[in-house]
Design a protein around this motif. Structure first.
Motif, mmCIF file in Angstrom:
data_model
loop_
_atom_site.group_PDB
_atom_site.id
_atom_site.type_symbol
_atom_site.label_atom_id
_atom_site.label_comp_id
_atom_site.label_asym_id
_atom_site.label_seq_id
_atom_site.Cartn_x
_atom_site.Cartn_y
_atom_site.Cartn_z
ATOM 1 N N LEU A 54 35.806 61.934 32.546
ATOM 2 C CA LEU A 54 36.863 61.509 33.482
ATOM 3 C C LEU A 54 36.331 60.696 34.646
ATOM 4 C CD1 LEU A 54 39.130 64.692 33.594
ATOM 5 C CD2 LEU A 54 39.625 62.489 32.506
ATOM 6 N N ILE A 55 35.078 60.910 35.033
ATOM 7 C CA ILE A 55 34.533 60.157 36.175
ATOM 8 C C ILE A 55 33.950 58.809 35.729
ATOM 9 C CG2 ILE A 55 34.092 62.235 37.519
ATOM 10 C CD1 ILE A 55 31.103 61.863 36.875
ATOM 11 N N ARG A 56 33.922 58.586 34.436
ATOM 12 C CA ARG A 56 33.391 57.326 33.900
ATOM 13 C C ARG A 56 34.445 56.234 34.062
ATOM 14 N NH1 ARG A 56 33.149 55.898 27.934
ATOM 15 N NH2 ARG A 56 31.817 54.067 27.918
ATOM 16 N N TYR B 148 29.225 54.973 34.073
ATOM 17 C CA TYR B 148 29.085 56.229 34.814
ATOM 18 C C TYR B 148 28.649 55.920 36.243
ATOM 19 C CZ TYR B 148 29.210 58.814 30.416
ATOM 20 O OH TYR B 148 29.584 59.349 29.215
ATOM 21 N N ASN C 145 30.080 63.219 25.374
ATOM 22 C CA ASN C 145 29.853 61.946 26.059
ATOM 23 C C ASN C 145 29.170 60.931 25.161
ATOM 24 O OD1 ASN C 145 30.476 61.852 29.210
ATOM 25 N ND2 ASN C 145 30.193 63.962 28.526
ATOM 26 N N PHE D 271 34.229 66.739 29.061
ATOM 27 C CA PHE D 271 35.416 65.932 29.355
ATOM 28 C C PHE D 271 35.553 65.636 30.843
ATOM 29 C CE2 PHE D 271 36.845 67.360 25.092
ATOM 30 C CZ PHE D 271 36.989 66.095 24.533
ATOM 31 N N VAL D 272 35.123 66.548 31.703
ATOM 32 C CA VAL D 272 35.144 66.285 33.145
ATOM 33 C C VAL D 272 34.214 65.113 33.467
ATOM 34 C CG1 VAL D 272 34.429 67.202 35.407
ATOM 35 C CG2 VAL D 272 35.883 68.571 33.894
#
Length: 178
Positions: free
Chosen positions: A175-177, A65, A105, A171-172
């Protein structure tokens, strides 16, 4: 209220059945909600032998992250406030949303390859299922939400919206992970 009485009469529910139903929801809310709040305070403050904020931030960074400290704050606050909201039956759909995003997550990071302990996700799965069930059924009569007519009258719509909001947010964040 007349609809509730007809509904109970159709299914044979008595006032004793309704009372035990509400007590059962209270017990489940308290156990699941306070468990989640305790996990959040472990992340934020290091309480209950938790890692604390700095170590949690490093853990998020090691898990891919970006901005580990910010993610630690988001996760810690989501678990603490979502857990307290669930325990109190206060804004239950929003509490369910916060915890749903968290669990999406958690399950993604832990992986689903092993279910049973010590490396499995059985505890997380049971807690997540309880959060979803409580969000959908509502907190019962012994809750703050019972005092808020808007949540009492439109429960199914708000419950589903809360779970959808939590899933989208979860889920957003995934997506940045990396």
């Amino acid at each position: 209220m007349a609809y509730d009485r007809r509904d109970r009469a159709i299914f044979g529910a008595t006032s004793a059945t309704t009372a035990t139903h509400d007590v059962g929801l209270l017990v489940l809310r308290l156990v699941v909600g306070l468990t989640m709040a305790a996990h959040g305070t472990q992340k934020l403050f290091g309480w209950f032998d938790g890692p604390g904020f700095t170590a949690t931030g490093k853990g998020f960074s090691m898990s891919g992250y970006p901005a580990g400290q910010a993610m630690a704050a988001i996760a810690g606050l989501s678990e603490t406030l979502g857990g307290l909201g669930l325990a109190l039956g206060f804004l239950t759909p929003l509490a369910g949303a916060a915890l749903t995003g968290t669990f999406i997550n958690v399950l993604a990071v832990r992986g689903l390859s092993t279910y049973f302990a010590p490396k499995g996700v059985e505890l997380e799965s049971v807690l997540f299922t309880a959060v979803v069930a409580l969000t959908l059924t509502g907190p019962g009569r012994f809750s703050v939400d019972h005092l808020l007519p808007v949540l009492r009258e439109s429960r199914p719509r708000y419950a589903v919206l809360g779970l959808v909001l939590g899933a989208v947010a979860g889920f957003v964040v995934l997506l940045i992970r990396d």
